[in-house]
Scaffold this motif. Structure first.
Motif, PDB file in Angstrom:
ATOM      1  N   LYS A  82      -2.468  10.874   2.281  1.00  0.00           N
ATOM      2  CA  LYS A  82      -1.545  10.659   1.358  1.00  0.00           C
ATOM      3  C   LYS A  82      -0.001  10.405   2.303  1.00  0.00           C
ATOM      4  O   LYS A  82       0.448  10.053   1.767  1.00  0.00           O
ATOM      5  N   ARG A  85      -0.114   7.359   3.742  1.00  0.00           N
ATOM      6  CA  ARG A  85       0.196   6.463   1.502  1.00  0.00           C
ATOM      7  C   ARG A  85       1.827   6.834   1.415  1.00  0.00           C
ATOM      8  O   ARG A  85       1.997   5.007   2.040  1.00  0.00           O
ATOM      9  N   GLU A  88       3.767   4.314   4.361  1.00  0.00           N
ATOM     10  CA  GLU A  88       3.385   2.758   4.419  1.00  0.00           C
ATOM     11  C   GLU A  88       4.410   2.456   3.348  1.00  0.00           C
ATOM     12  O   GLU A  88       5.031   1.275   2.939  1.00  0.00           O
ATOM     13  N   GLN A  89       4.402   3.179   1.599  1.00  0.00           N
ATOM     14  CA  GLN A  89       5.149   2.877   0.660  1.00  0.00           C
ATOM     15  C   GLN A  89       6.211   2.848   1.701  1.00  0.00           C
ATOM     16  O   GLN A  89       7.164   1.885   0.547  1.00  0.00           O
ATOM     17  N   ASP A 259      -3.181   7.834  -6.593  1.00  0.00           N
ATOM     18  CA  ASP A 259      -4.094   7.497  -4.987  1.00  0.00           C
ATOM     19  C   ASP A 259      -4.718   8.229  -4.465  1.00  0.00           C
ATOM     20  O   ASP A 259      -5.533   7.776  -3.715  1.00  0.00           O
ATOM     21  N   ALA A 263      -8.350   7.134  -2.859  1.00  0.00           N
ATOM     22  CA  ALA A 263      -8.327   7.000  -0.529  1.00  0.00           C
ATOM     23  C   ALA A 263      -9.418   6.834  -0.513  1.00  0.00           C
ATOM     24  O   ALA A 263     -11.163   7.513  -1.199  1.00  0.00           O
ATOM     25  N   LYS A 601      -4.089  -5.892   1.658  1.00  0.00           N
ATOM     26  CA  LYS A 601      -4.797  -4.428   1.174  1.00  0.00           C
ATOM     27  C   LYS A 601      -6.150  -5.619   0.972  1.00  0.00           C
ATOM     28  O   LYS A 601      -7.066  -4.989   0.965  1.00  0.00           O
TER      29      LYS A 601
END
Length: 690
Positions: A82, A85, A88-89, A259, A263, A601
Motif C-alpha cells: 500500500k 502504491r 507511485e501515485q 486498491d 494488489a 500498467k
C-alpha cells in the motif's frame, strides 16, 4: 485447479532432461516414448545449453535448490504494498485518468483534491518512449480510453481525445461489477431473497438468521477481509482485473480497500465465511489413505448434514413452493460435439479465450472464482466473470463449500451478469481450497453436494453444470455411484476429469472410467470428459469409444497449442510455422492491451500473462520435427534446434528467451524485471531473470 488448473504433468528441472546428445540419438523412437521423451528427429537434437549457477552449487541437488531459490520473489506485506502504491501515485507518471483522456487539466472534477497528478508537462517529460505499432484501440469504435497515458499515443489520430469512452464499451466486454452493487457488498447490505427462499424451501437455513459475509469494523471504516483462492503455489493473479479507469479524491475511505483488492502479489489464503454448522474433512481422510471410501463418506455425513435436510413441512408458510424449477423446465445447452475450452487458472484469461475463439473453440468458460470473494465485492474476483462479445457460448465457474454461499453467489451472478451456464467446481485438488471444504473435498460429502446443487439449480433458469474428479483417493472412484443423483439434484451436465484428487495431475487420465460413468448417466444429463486431449485423434477416439459422451474438454492441450481447435475442426495435424505462431502471440498481445489497458500498467500486466503462457507453449514440438506423430501431452521435449531461428527461440525452456519474445512484442522490460511461472515446472537461474 481442477477444470481451472494449469498445473503441469511433471515437475521438470534441467537434470531431468537428457544430459547429452547420445542419450537420445541411440534410442529408437518407441524407446524414447516409453521414457516419456519426445522422439525428435536426430538431425534436430542438440546438447542442452548449460545454465549458469552460483559457485555455492557443489552437487546436483543443491544446484537445483539454488536455481529455484533465485527466482522466488520476496513476499511483501499489505502495508508495504500500500505504501508503494501511494508513493507511485505521487509520481508525475501517475497522471489523472480524466486528464489523460482529455488532455485538459480542468477536466477532473476533484481538481486539487485528486489523488493523481495533474502535471501534464512533468508527465510528458518522464513518459517512456512510445512502443512500436499502432494503438490497440484504433481498430475499435471510439477514442483510446487511456489518451496521453497510452504507450502508443503517437499513433492517435486528430481528435482522438475528443470524447471519453470506457474500456468496457471500447473492447466489447460485459459483466463488469456495478459500483453501487459493489458498495452494497462491501457494507454487507446486499439482499438475496430468491436464494434465501430456496434455502428455506430445502430446509438449509435451520430457522436461523441468514448468514452474511464477514466484515470487520474498525472505527468508521469497514475493512474487508480480502482473500483469494490460490493455485498450487499459493497465489492467484488479481491482475486479471479490467477495472474501469476512474479518478478519485485523495485517500478516500472507501477507495483504500479497492486498491488492496487489486494488489497483484498481496494475496491471502481463502477465508471461508462462517458456516451455519461447522463441518470439516476428518483428519483420517487426509492422513490415512487406506480407509474405505464408505467410512470416509460416513464420517463426513455428520450431524450437520442431518440438520441441513430439515423436512420441508417445517418451513415457513410464506415460502413460494413454485420457486424451484423442474430440470426439464430449464434452458438447455447442447454440448454434444462442441469444442469446449476448459476454465484455466491464470492463463485462461479473457484475451487467451479470445485467441481460442478465433482458432475454433465453441464453448468458453471463465476462470474459477471463489464464492466468498465474489460476495465480498472483490473487483479482482469479479474480473474473472468478464465476457467478450465474441464468446457466443460462455459460462462462469464458481467454487464454494456451503449451499447458502453458493446459492447467493448464483443469484448475484444471475442478476449482474450475462452468462449461458454456471459451472460449480467440485474437483479442485488444491490444498487451500480442499481444506476449506470446497473443491474435491465435496466428493467425500455427497449430502453436501446434493444441497449445493439443489440450492443453486432450483432458483435460476440457466443450466447449472458440475465439474468433478473421479474421486478423492487414488483407486477409490466415486462418481459412478453419484452420476444418477447429480441429474436428479438438478445439474444439466457434468464434466469428469479422469484423475482423483490424490493423483493431482500425475499419470494419464482414466478414460475407461469416464466411459463407464457416461454409460450410467441418466437421460438428460450430458457427460463431458476431460484429461490429456492433445490432438484430433484423441478427440475422435474418445467420441468413437463412447457414443454416450457428449464432448471432450480441452485444457492444457490448448495452452501448449491453442490451434488444437483448428486441427479438430479440419481433422489434420497442422505443421504450423514459427511465423504463424508469432502471429497468434501478436493477437494475444493486442487483445491483452484492450483488456488490461494500453498504458504502462496495462502493458506490463499483458507482458506478465504472456510470459505465463509462454511457459507452456515452448513444450510444443513442430510436427515436421517428430519421428512419430501426434505429440503426447506427457512427452518431455528434449533440447532441439528448430527449422529457423524463430522456431528455435520458441522452443527454448529458458525464461530469458521468453522475456526476449515479450520484448519483440511489448518493448523492453523495466529495470530489475524478474519472472518465474506460477506453476514452477521449470528451473531458472539468476542470470536468466536478471
Amino acid at each position: 485447479m481442477d477444470g481451472a488448473s494449469t498445473e503441469p504433468v511433471e515437475t521438470k528441472l534441467p537434470g531431468d532432461l537428457p544430459s547429452s546428445k547420445a542419450d537420445t540419438v541411440h534410442l529408437k523412437p518407441e524407446e524414447l516414448i516409453a521414457k516419456a521423451i519426445a522422439p525428435v528427429k536426430r538431425e534436430y537434437i542438440r546438447t542442452p545449453p548449460i545454465r549458469p549457477c552460483s559457485n555455492a552449487c557443489n552437487d546436483g541437488v543443491s544446484e537445483k535448490k539454488a536455481i529455484v531459490s533465485n527466482v522466488v520473489k520476496e513476499k511483501k506485506s499489505k502495508r508495504q504494498l500500500k505504501r508503494e502504491r501511494q508513493q507511485e501515485q505521487k509520481s508525475a507518471l501517475h497522471l489523472c485518468p480524466e486528464v489523460a483522456k482529455t488532455g485538459n487539466i480542468s477536466s477532473c472534477r476533484y481538481d486539487s483534491n485528486c489523488r493523481f497528478s495533474h502535471d501534464l508537462e512533468a508527465f510528458k517529460g518522464q513518459k517512456p518512449a512510445d512502443l512500436e505499432g499502432n494503438c490497440p484501440f484504433m481498430s475499435l469504435k471510439g477514442p483510446c480510453p487511456y489518451g496521453l497515458a497510452c504507450r502508443f499515443s503517437g499513433t492517435h489520430k486528430d481528435g482522438f481525445l475528443a470524447e471519453s469512452l470506457s474500456v468496457q464499451e471500447n473492447s466489447s466486454e460485459i459483466n463488469g461489477l456495478n459500483k453501487n452493487v459493489q458498495k452494497l457488498l462491501w457494507k454487507n447490505k446486499m439482499s438475496y431473497p430468491n436464494a434465501d427462499a430456496q434455502l428455506k424451501l430445502l430446509g438449509l437455513l435451520n430457522n436461523s438468521k441468514a448468514k452474511k459475509v464477514e466484515v470487520k469494523e474498525e472505527g468508521d471504516q469497514a475493512v474487508l477481509n480480502t482473500f483469494q483462492a490460490t493455485d498450487e503455489n499459493g497465489d492467484n493473479e488479481a491482475g486479471n482485473d479490467s477495472v474501469e479507469v476512474e479518478c478519485s479524491p485523495k485517500v478516500p475511505a472507501k477507495e483504500d480497500y479497492v486498491d488492496d483488492a487489486l494488489a497483484v502479489d498481496d494475496l491471502q489464503p481463502l477465508k471461508k465465511a462462517k458456516p451455519l454448522v461447522e463441518e470439516e474433512i476428518c483428519s483420517n481422510e487426509r492422513d490415512n489413505g487406506l480407509n474405505s471410501m464408505e467410512k470416509d463418506i460416513e464420517k463426513s455425513c455428520t450431524q450437520s448434514d442431518v440438520l441441513e435436510t430439515t423436512p420441508t413441512n417445517k418451513l415457513c408458510t410464506d415460502v413460494d413452493l413454485s420457486l424451484k424449477l423442474h430440470p426439464r423446465e430449464k434452458k438447455l445447452i447442447d454440448f454434444r460435439g462442441k469444442l469446449y475450452l476448459a476454465p484455466l487458472t491464470t492463463v485462461g484469461n479473457l484475451p487467451f479465450r479470445r485467441v481460442c475463439k478465433v482458432l475454433g473453440a465453441d464453448i468458453t468458460c471463465g476462470e474459477m472464482a471463489m464464492c466468498t470473494n465474489l460476495l465480498q465485492g472483490q473487483a479482482s474476483e469479479w474480473a474473472l466473470l468478464r465476457r467478450h462479445s465474441s464468446e457466443d457460448l460462455f459460462g462462469v465457474q464458481i467454487c464454494g463449500a456451503y449451499p447458502d454461499t453458493v446459492a447467493r453467489t448464483v443469484e448475484l451472478i444471475d442478476q449482474e451478469c450475462t452468462v449461458d451456464f454456471i459451472d460449480i467446481n467440485m474437483g479442485c485438488p488444491i490444498d487451500i481450497v480442499v481444506n476449506k471444504g470446497a473443491g474435491s473435498s465435496l466428493l467425500t460429502k455427497p449430502m453436501r453436494m446434493k444441497n449445493i446443487i439443489q440450492a443453486a439449480s432450483g432458483m435460476v433458469d440457466k443450466p447449472v453444470t458440475v465439474k468433478v474428479r473421479t474421486g478423492y483417493f487414488e483407486g477409490r472412484n466415486r462418481v459412478d455411484s453419484l452420476i444418477a443423483d447429480i441429474r436428479h439434484w438438478g445439474a444439466s451436465a457434468v464434466t469428469i476429469h479422469g484423475r482423483s484428487r490424490q493423483q493431482r495431475y500425475s499419470k494419464l487420465a482414466d478414460w475407461d472410467y469416464i466411459y463407464q460413468c457416461a454409460r450410467k448417466a441418466p437421460e438428460g444429463l450430458q457427460v463431458v470428459g476431460n484429461g490429456d486431449v492433445f490432438s484430433y485423434l484423441d478427440w475422435n477416439k474418445h467420441k468413437s469409444d463412447c457414443s454416450e459422451l457428449s464432448t471432450c474438454m480441452i485444457a492444457r492441450g490448448s495452452l501448449i497449442k491453442p490451434w488444437i481447435f483448428t486441427e479438430m475442426k479440419e481433422q489434420r495435424h497442422w505443421d504450423i510455422s514459427s511465423g504463424e505462431r508469432l502471429d497468434i502471440l501478436k493477437d494475444f498481445v493486442r487483445f491483452g492491451l484492450q483488456h488490461w489497458g494500453s498504458d504502462g500498467k496495462g502493458v506490463e500486466t499483458t507482458r506478465h500473462f504472456l510470459l505465463e503462457w509462454l511457459s507452456y507453449t515452448y513444450r510444443y514440438i513442430p510436427v515436421g520435427l517428430l519421428d512419430i506423430i501426434p505429440q503426447g501431452l506427457n512427452w518431455r521435449p528434449p533440447s532441439y534446434f528448430g527449422r529457423n531461428d524463430l522456431e528455435t527461440l520458441l522452443a527454448s525452456d529458458s525464461a530469458a528467451d521468453w522475456i526476449r519474445i515479450s520484448e519483440m512484442l511489448l518493448g523492453k522490460v523495466p529495470a530489475g524485471f524478474t519472472f518465474a511461472p506460477k506453476h514452477k515446472s521449470n528451473a531458472y537461474d539468476r542470470a536468466e531473470n536478471g
